[in-house]
Write a protein that holds these residues in place. Structure first.
Motif, PDB file in Angstrom:
ATOM      1  N   ASP A 236      49.968 -15.440  10.923  1.00 23.40           N
ATOM      2  CA  ASP A 236      50.625 -16.259  11.948  1.00 23.40           C
ATOM      3  C   ASP A 236      50.915 -17.656  11.418  1.00 23.40           C
ATOM      4  O   ASP A 236      52.024 -18.192  11.571  1.00 23.40           O
ATOM      5  CB  ASP A 236      49.734 -16.390  13.192  1.00 23.40           C
ATOM      6  N   LEU A 237      49.907 -18.269  10.828  1.00 24.39           N
ATOM      7  CA  LEU A 237      50.053 -19.635  10.340  1.00 24.39           C
ATOM      8  C   LEU A 237      51.068 -19.722   9.207  1.00 24.39           C
ATOM      9  O   LEU A 237      51.908 -20.628   9.173  1.00 24.39           O
ATOM     10  CB  LEU A 237      48.698 -20.166   9.869  1.00 24.39           C
ATOM     11  N   LEU A 238      50.998 -18.768   8.277  1.00 31.66           N
ATOM     12  CA  LEU A 238      51.933 -18.793   7.158  1.00 31.66           C
ATOM     13  C   LEU A 238      53.360 -18.595   7.641  1.00 31.66           C
ATOM     14  O   LEU A 238      54.288 -19.276   7.182  1.00 31.66           O
ATOM     15  CB  LEU A 238      51.570 -17.708   6.145  1.00 31.66           C
ATOM     16  N   LYS A 239      53.548 -17.650   8.566  1.00 34.88           N
ATOM     17  CA  LYS A 239      54.888 -17.403   9.094  1.00 34.88           C
ATOM     18  C   LYS A 239      55.482 -18.679   9.681  1.00 34.88           C
ATOM     19  O   LYS A 239      56.632 -19.046   9.386  1.00 34.88           O
ATOM     20  CB  LYS A 239      54.843 -16.311  10.161  1.00 34.88           C
ATOM     21  N   ASN A 240      54.708 -19.357  10.490  1.00 37.79           N
ATOM     22  CA  ASN A 240      55.235 -20.532  11.158  1.00 37.79           C
ATOM     23  C   ASN A 240      55.430 -21.701  10.200  1.00 37.79           C
ATOM     24  O   ASN A 240      56.345 -22.502  10.374  1.00 37.79           O
ATOM     25  CB  ASN A 240      54.327 -20.908  12.328  1.00 37.79           C
ATOM     26  N   ARG A 280      46.683 -11.629   0.693  1.00 37.20           N
ATOM     27  CA  ARG A 280      45.594 -12.082  -0.183  1.00 37.20           C
ATOM     28  C   ARG A 280      45.703 -11.420  -1.555  1.00 37.20           C
ATOM     29  O   ARG A 280      45.538 -12.073  -2.600  1.00 37.20           O
ATOM     30  CB  ARG A 280      44.232 -11.782   0.444  1.00 37.20           C
ATOM     31  N   HIS A 281      45.964 -10.128  -1.581  1.00 34.85           N
ATOM     32  CA  HIS A 281      46.102  -9.427  -2.863  1.00 34.85           C
ATOM     33  C   HIS A 281      47.294  -9.978  -3.650  1.00 34.85           C
ATOM     34  O   HIS A 281      47.196 -10.204  -4.862  1.00 34.85           O
ATOM     35  CB  HIS A 281      46.295  -7.927  -2.615  1.00 34.85           C
ATOM     36  N   TYR A 282      48.389 -10.207  -2.959  1.00 33.09           N
ATOM     37  CA  TYR A 282      49.595 -10.737  -3.618  1.00 33.09           C
ATOM     38  C   TYR A 282      49.325 -12.119  -4.202  1.00 33.09           C
ATOM     39  O   TYR A 282      49.648 -12.390  -5.365  1.00 33.09           O
ATOM     40  CB  TYR A 282      50.740 -10.788  -2.612  1.00 33.09           C
ATOM     41  N   TRP A 283      48.709 -12.986  -3.406  1.00 32.25           N
ATOM     42  CA  TRP A 283      48.498 -14.362  -3.882  1.00 32.25           C
ATOM     43  C   TRP A 283      47.444 -14.410  -4.984  1.00 32.25           C
ATOM     44  O   TRP A 283      47.538 -15.229  -5.904  1.00 32.25           O
ATOM     45  CB  TRP A 283      48.138 -15.273  -2.728  1.00 32.25           C
ATOM     46  N   SER A 284      46.451 -13.546  -4.922  1.00 30.84           N
ATOM     47  CA  SER A 284      45.459 -13.470  -5.993  1.00 30.84           C
ATOM     48  C   SER A 284      46.115 -13.060  -7.299  1.00 30.84           C
ATOM     49  O   SER A 284      45.710 -13.505  -8.386  1.00 30.84           O
ATOM     50  CB  SER A 284      44.351 -12.470  -5.628  1.00 30.84           C
ATOM     51  N   MET A 299      48.476 -20.995  -0.022  1.00 30.44           N
ATOM     52  CA  MET A 299      49.878 -20.588   0.014  1.00 30.44           C
ATOM     53  C   MET A 299      50.763 -21.724   0.544  1.00 30.44           C
ATOM     54  O   MET A 299      51.916 -21.881   0.123  1.00 30.44           O
ATOM     55  CB  MET A 299      50.045 -19.332   0.871  1.00 30.44           C
ATOM     56  N   ARG A 300      50.217 -22.491   1.450  1.00 30.65           N
ATOM     57  CA  ARG A 300      50.982 -23.592   2.055  1.00 30.65           C
ATOM     58  C   ARG A 300      51.407 -24.605   1.007  1.00 30.65           C
ATOM     59  O   ARG A 300      52.496 -25.194   1.091  1.00 30.65           O
ATOM     60  CB  ARG A 300      50.120 -24.257   3.126  1.00 30.65           C
ATOM     61  N   LYS A 301      50.551 -24.813   0.000  1.00 33.50           N
ATOM     62  CA  LYS A 301      50.863 -25.781  -1.044  1.00 33.50           C
ATOM     63  C   LYS A 301      52.115 -25.397  -1.828  1.00 33.50           C
ATOM     64  O   LYS A 301      52.795 -26.257  -2.383  1.00 33.50           O
ATOM     65  CB  LYS A 301      49.685 -25.899  -2.018  1.00 33.50           C
ATOM     66  N   ALA A 302      52.411 -24.096  -1.854  1.00 34.60           N
ATOM     67  CA  ALA A 302      53.535 -23.619  -2.657  1.00 34.60           C
ATOM     68  C   ALA A 302      54.865 -23.735  -1.931  1.00 34.60           C
ATOM     69  O   ALA A 302      55.919 -23.525  -2.531  1.00 34.60           O
ATOM     70  CB  ALA A 302      53.296 -22.164  -3.064  1.00 34.60           C
ATOM     71  N   VAL A 303      54.825 -24.055  -0.639  1.00 36.75           N
ATOM     72  CA  VAL A 303      56.057 -24.086   0.149  1.00 36.75           C
ATOM     73  C   VAL A 303      56.137 -25.416   0.896  1.00 36.75           C
ATOM     74  O   VAL A 303      55.486 -25.606   1.918  1.00 36.75           O
ATOM     75  CB  VAL A 303      56.113 -22.925   1.153  1.00 36.75           C
ATOM     76  N   ALA A 304      56.949 -26.317   0.379  1.00 30.89           N
ATOM     77  CA  ALA A 304      57.126 -27.609   1.036  1.00 30.89           C
ATOM     78  C   ALA A 304      58.574 -27.867   1.432  1.00 30.89           C
ATOM     79  O   ALA A 304      58.846 -28.639   2.341  1.00 30.89           O
ATOM     80  CB  ALA A 304      56.632 -28.732   0.114  1.00 30.89           C
ATOM     81  N   HIS A 305      59.499 -27.207   0.732  1.00 30.34           N
ATOM     82  CA  HIS A 305      60.915 -27.457   0.972  1.00 30.34           C
ATOM     83  C   HIS A 305      61.637 -26.170   1.302  1.00 30.34           C
ATOM     84  O   HIS A 305      61.127 -25.073   1.076  1.00 30.34           O
ATOM     85  CB  HIS A 305      61.553 -28.112  -0.259  1.00 30.34           C
TER      86      HIS A 305
END
Length: 577
Positions: A236-240, A280-284, A299-305
């Motif tokens: 939920d958090l990542l989607k938003n 989790r498996h993908y990001w690991s 994951m949030r750190k990788a998406v800023a723009h």
């Protein structure tokens, strides 16, 4: 309070839930998860809180939290980004009150004087003078809307409970059951009490409404309000966060499309706990082992723009397709990845081990087909050794496999030989593997794994390629426990006495040395019989390892141990390091 489209600034206002429903035409986006409040949990809490506030003659308003809506959407309806559960539940409560008032009014009250009709038109469904049908003030997604529409308009109100009832129907019936008691509790004052409830919900059961001009702004606000993750999944958090970072509508549409295609690729109805596991498996496999607790922040750190949001969503979709293919070797996906039949992949899919998925998410996309085939065969052997040692799903395997996956993505590792060097200290030695195999057990829930072990060992006995030859189909090959799972004491008295007692005997049932393979159908005929009545069927078997058991004159605990030691020596050859 602004209620129409056209504002270009963010608005925040405090207002009653009923007023939100009265003054707005709202829609739940199709991609949002369905209504999920449970009667015995959230709905009961909602009722309890409201009942206490109203009957306790509360002098203060009751605050139900914050919702986020946006003016940005198709048509004239505002989209609900956060707050669906509370708004739907409140609508169901008002519907239940309306239906009880309708019963109390009977046929004596004209429609224009009916409080029930007034409540329905004010909060639930209304129409313009030239409309044929009333439109609900709140519109849900495709799966929820039919039930909700029938209740909100009063056209199809559920009467009797059914097993297939949705959470929406269950919540409505809960409120009806509670409110139907009001005439008994309050007598002639029941109608007045119900109107008091509606007034409280309209004005004093309050929400903080955050209304944004654009959908992207709404997701940014939603994420900020929920940055601690309370009652929300990582997905939920990542989607938003992704949707908020996407920016302009065209980019947002592309990101959203990729997100939902990824969910579809995994054959999931929504971004649930299984989706979070995939994330989790993908990001690991991208950055090294990460825990679910830290997943969102990492994951949030990788998406800023917005460019990063689009690229991330594209990578996510590609990874979801690969991840699904790891569980379904028959998919066309593998046509360009491996040549011919892929039995090793079948076996790894059966094992369903997290470290393997993490490593293969990287290797499948970066290795040449011949190296993929080598790696799959090697990973079958490493997996069996790890499972027998009881270590495969422990942290160390995932640590090492995640590090290798990252190295593969950086092109630092390009061959199976290089991976073998990196797992040298991880994979059990022949001595350790053989020692543990001699005492290994496989429980009832892992019968498929036991059938695979015995089939592979049988194939080694026949000098074939056993490390990747599974046969887990119980319609063709059955697993037989020589000393039965439900042994009758009278038939196995000598075995039990030789074991020490019943408990010691029971501990031998799931030892690999006590298991054999039989053609389907034979097992049901001899399953719980004494050994003397099993020998003919065992000797007649085409499986060499089963035939040898049938040649015994009796079956004892020592024979189980001796046979398992023999199987352990065979296992070292079957699954080489």
């Amino acid at each position: 309070m602004a209620t129409g489209h056209g504002s270009t600034s963010l608005q925040l206002y405090l207002v009653g839930i009923g007023e939100v429903l009265r003054n707005n035409r709202l829609v739940v986006p199709q991609f949002q998860r369905s209504y999920c409040w449970k009667v015995e949990q959230e709905v009961l809490d909602y009722w309890t809180d409201l009942n206490r506030a109203i009957n306790g003659e509360a002098k203060e308003d009751y605050f139900f939290g914050t919702i986020v809506i946006t003016q940005d959407g198709a048509g004239s309806r505002k989209q609900i980004i956060d707050g669906q559960q509370r708004l739907v539940t409140s609508s169901l409560l008002i519907s239940a009150i309306r239906d009880e008032l309708r019963l109390l009014e009977g046929s004596l009250v004209k429609a224009e004087d009916s409080q029930a009709v007034g409540i329905s038109r004010t909060f639930l469904a209304s129409k313009a003078w030239n409309d044929k049908y009333a439109e609900p003030h709140l519109k849900l997604n495709e799966s929820d809307n039919p039930d909700f529409l029938g209740i909100a308009t009063g056209d199809t109100v559920p009467e009797k409970a059914a097993k297939k009832d949705s959470d929406i129907v269950k919540a409505y019936r809960f409120f009806r059951d509670k409110i139907s008691q009001f005439p008994t509790l309050y007598g002639e004052e029941a109608a007045g009490v119900l109107e008091k409830w509606v007034t409280y919900v309209q004005h004093r059961a309050q929400l903080a409404v955050v209304e944004t001009p654009t959908e992207a702004d709404a997701y940014v606000i939603f994420e900020t309000l929920n940055n601690r993750g309370a009652d929300l999944t990582t997905a939920d958090l990542l989607k938003n966060h992704l949707f908020g970072a996407a920016g302009e509508q065209q980019n947002l549409n592309a990101v959203r499309n990729n997100w939902h295609q990824a969910i579809g690729a995994l054959s999931l109805p929504a971004a649930d706990a299984k989706f979070t596991k995939f994330l989790r498996h993908y990001w690991s496999s991208k950055v090294g082992k990460v825990t679910e607790r830290d997943l969102y922040s990492e994951m949030r750190k990788a998406v800023a723009h917005r460019q990063e949001a689009l690229a991330f969503s594209q990578d996510l979709l590609s990874a979801a397709q690969t991840y699904t293919a790891l569980s379904f070797p028959e998919k066309e996906f593998w046509a360009t990845k491996c040549s011919g039949r892929r039995p090793a992949l079948d076996t790894l899919a059966m094992f369903d081990l997290a470290p393997n998925k993490i490593l293969l998410l990287a290797a499948v996309d970066h290795f040449q087909p011949n190296e993929i085939e080598k790696l799959l065969r090697a990973m079958v052997n490493w997996s069996v050794r790890g499972m027998i040692m009881g270590a495969m799903n422990r942290g160390r395997y995932e640590d090492v496999y995640s590090q290798i996956a990252v190295a593969i993505r950086k092109n630092e590792v390009t061959t199976t030989s290089q991976i073998r060097q990196r797992v040298e200290g991880l994979i059990p030695s022949d001595t350790d593997f053989k020692t543990q195999f001699e005492v290994a057990t496989v429980g009832r829930s892992d019968a498929r794994i036991a059938r695979y072990y015995l089939t592979a060992l049988e194939t080694t006995k026949l000098k074939d390629q056993p490390e990747f030859v599974p046969n887990t189909n119980p319609s063709q090959v059955n697993l037989e426990h020589v000393f039965p799972q439900n042994a009758k004491e009278a038939d196995w008295l000598d075995f039990i006495e030789a074991s020490g007692d019943h408990q010691d005997a029971a501990s031998l049932v799931y030892r690999l040395g006590n298991m054999v393979l039989l053609p389907a159908g034979t097992n049901s005929k001899i399953g719980n019989k004494p050994f003397s009545e099993k020998t003919e069927a065992l000797k007649a078997s085409t499986f060499l390892l089963t035939k040898k058991v049938g040649e015994k004159e009796s079956w004892t605990p020592k024979m189980i141990q001796d046979r398992q030691q023999y199987l352990a020596a065979l296992a070292v050859k079957t699954w080489p390091r």
